[in-house]
Design a protein around this motif. Structure first.
Motif, PDB file in Angstrom:
ATOM      1  N   SER A  73      -1.621 -13.882 -13.215  1.00 46.51           N
ATOM      2  CA  SER A  73      -1.299 -12.817 -12.273  1.00 46.51           C
ATOM      3  C   SER A  73      -1.065 -11.487 -12.990  1.00 46.51           C
ATOM      4  O   SER A  73      -1.476 -10.435 -12.509  1.00 46.51           O
ATOM      5  CB  SER A  73      -0.061 -13.174 -11.448  1.00 46.51           C
ATOM      6  OG  SER A  73      -0.352 -14.246 -10.590  1.00 46.51           O
ATOM      7  N   MET A  77      -4.903  -7.476 -12.279  1.00 42.99           N
ATOM      8  CA  MET A  77      -5.297  -6.121 -11.913  1.00 42.99           C
ATOM      9  C   MET A  77      -6.078  -5.447 -13.039  1.00 42.99           C
ATOM     10  O   MET A  77      -7.054  -4.738 -12.784  1.00 42.99           O
ATOM     11  CB  MET A  77      -4.083  -5.285 -11.509  1.00 42.99           C
ATOM     12  CG  MET A  77      -3.356  -5.819 -10.269  1.00 42.99           C
ATOM     13  SD  MET A  77      -4.420  -6.137  -8.837  1.00 42.99           S
ATOM     14  CE  MET A  77      -4.828  -4.474  -8.364  1.00 42.99           C
ATOM     15  N   ILE A 124      -8.409 -11.799  -4.427  1.00 40.83           N
ATOM     16  CA  ILE A 124      -7.132 -11.450  -5.034  1.00 40.83           C
ATOM     17  C   ILE A 124      -6.346 -10.644  -4.001  1.00 40.83           C
ATOM     18  O   ILE A 124      -6.915  -9.849  -3.261  1.00 40.83           O
ATOM     19  CB  ILE A 124      -7.327 -10.650  -6.341  1.00 40.83           C
ATOM     20  CG1 ILE A 124      -5.996 -10.346  -7.008  1.00 40.83           C
ATOM     21  CG2 ILE A 124      -8.117  -9.388  -6.111  1.00 40.83           C
ATOM     22  CD1 ILE A 124      -6.141  -9.706  -8.386  1.00 40.83           C
ATOM     23  N   GLY A 125      -5.055 -10.897  -3.937  1.00 45.00           N
ATOM     24  CA  GLY A 125      -4.191 -10.134  -3.052  1.00 45.00           C
ATOM     25  C   GLY A 125      -3.121  -9.449  -3.870  1.00 45.00           C
ATOM     26  O   GLY A 125      -2.899  -9.788  -5.033  1.00 45.00           O
ATOM     27  N   THR A 126      -2.471  -8.469  -3.266  1.00 40.43           N
ATOM     28  CA  THR A 126      -1.364  -7.809  -3.954  1.00 40.43           C
ATOM     29  C   THR A 126      -0.182  -7.658  -2.996  1.00 40.43           C
ATOM     30  O   THR A 126      -0.363  -7.469  -1.789  1.00 40.43           O
ATOM     31  CB  THR A 126      -1.750  -6.413  -4.495  1.00 40.43           C
ATOM     32  OG1 THR A 126      -2.145  -5.577  -3.419  1.00 40.43           O
ATOM     33  CG2 THR A 126      -2.852  -6.500  -5.520  1.00 40.43           C
ATOM     34  N   ASN A 128       3.438  -5.482  -3.279  1.00 41.46           N
ATOM     35  CA  ASN A 128       4.250  -4.552  -4.074  1.00 41.46           C
ATOM     36  C   ASN A 128       3.666  -4.328  -5.463  1.00 41.46           C
ATOM     37  O   ASN A 128       4.392  -4.279  -6.455  1.00 41.46           O
ATOM     38  CB  ASN A 128       5.698  -5.039  -4.178  1.00 41.46           C
ATOM     39  CG  ASN A 128       6.372  -5.100  -2.832  1.00 41.46           C
ATOM     40  OD1 ASN A 128       6.079  -4.305  -1.950  1.00 41.46           O
ATOM     41  ND2 ASN A 128       7.272  -6.051  -2.669  1.00 41.46           N
ATOM     42  N   GLY A 129       2.352  -4.236  -5.554  1.00 42.35           N
ATOM     43  CA  GLY A 129       1.688  -3.989  -6.831  1.00 42.35           C
ATOM     44  C   GLY A 129       1.519  -5.210  -7.707  1.00 42.35           C
ATOM     45  O   GLY A 129       0.977  -5.118  -8.802  1.00 42.35           O
ATOM     46  N   ASN A 130       1.970  -6.382  -7.257  1.00 35.03           N
ATOM     47  CA  ASN A 130       1.826  -7.619  -8.023  1.00 35.03           C
ATOM     48  C   ASN A 130       0.677  -8.436  -7.435  1.00 35.03           C
ATOM     49  O   ASN A 130       0.594  -8.625  -6.224  1.00 35.03           O
ATOM     50  CB  ASN A 130       3.112  -8.442  -7.977  1.00 35.03           C
ATOM     51  CG  ASN A 130       4.255  -7.715  -8.643  1.00 35.03           C
ATOM     52  OD1 ASN A 130       4.146  -7.285  -9.775  1.00 35.03           O
ATOM     53  ND2 ASN A 130       5.346  -7.547  -7.928  1.00 35.03           N
ATOM     54  N   ALA A 131      -0.190  -8.924  -8.298  1.00 36.02           N
ATOM     55  CA  ALA A 131      -1.361  -9.681  -7.860  1.00 36.02           C
ATOM     56  C   ALA A 131      -1.009 -11.136  -7.586  1.00 36.02           C
ATOM     57  O   ALA A 131      -0.106 -11.697  -8.203  1.00 36.02           O
ATOM     58  CB  ALA A 131      -2.443  -9.623  -8.936  1.00 36.02           C
ATOM     59  N   ALA A 136       1.626 -17.021  -3.022  1.00 35.63           N
ATOM     60  CA  ALA A 136       2.677 -16.102  -3.465  1.00 35.63           C
ATOM     61  C   ALA A 136       3.977 -16.902  -3.447  1.00 35.63           C
ATOM     62  O   ALA A 136       4.235 -17.645  -2.509  1.00 35.63           O
ATOM     63  CB  ALA A 136       2.765 -14.896  -2.538  1.00 35.63           C
TER      64      ALA A 136
END
Length: 160
Positions: A73, A77, A124-126, A128-131, A136
């Motif tokens: 993770s 990005m 890929i999803g994010t 709060n800026g985390n991949a 999750a």
């Protein structure tokens, strides 16, 4: 490395991953047998992995992450930004993404998958800026993978 090497791999090793202290040399040898030229970079903290990818992307044709879901993770990005394919050597605790993608848990077999050049596009999803990829989590999944603490077992019953 033989003259037949056609691709350059940036191998990023998380020594703090559950299996991060295992010998890396056999993995590198396996990748090199698959015609990869391998540069190994260890990182001490997850934010370093993205910086390493950005800093070294011009020297690589693919990124290989040796770690767990957190390492993957953390790399995501920067891998997307660099447009490089990413291979996974599952050295973490749960290795949930690797399991979902049917990447072997045996490190040398995982290296063979990378050396064979098998590519698979995934979403890929994010948040709060985390991949994130297939899940999750806020940490309980790691505890489940390790084996529930007796107090958690009593509270949550039999999970998984």
């Amino acid at each position: 490395m033989s003259k037949l090497a056609t691709r350059r791999a940036l191998l990023l090793l998380n020594p703090k991953a559950r299996r991060g202290q295992e010998l890396i040399a056999p993995i590198v040898e396996r990748l090199e047998r698959g015609r990869l030229s391998v540069a190994v970079e260890k990182f001490e903290a997850l934010p370093e992995i993205a910086r390493d990818i950005v800093r070294l992307r011009q020297t690589a044709d693919l990124v290989v992450v040796c770690g767990g879901d957190g390492s993957v993770s953390a790399a995501a990005m920067a891998v997307v930004e660099s447009s490089l394919p990413m291979g996974i050597i599952p050295m973490g605790t749960a290795n949930d993404l690797a399991r979902t993608l049917d990447i072997p848990m045996d490190l040398l077999q995982a290296a063979d998958v990378i050396a064979q050049g098998r590519l698979r596009q995934i979403d890929i999803g994010t948040v709060n800026g985390n991949a994130f990829f297939n899940v999750a989590s806020i940490g309980l999944s790691t505890e489940l993978a390790k084996g529930l603490d007796p107090t958690l077992k009593k509270r949550f019953g039999r999970l998984g």
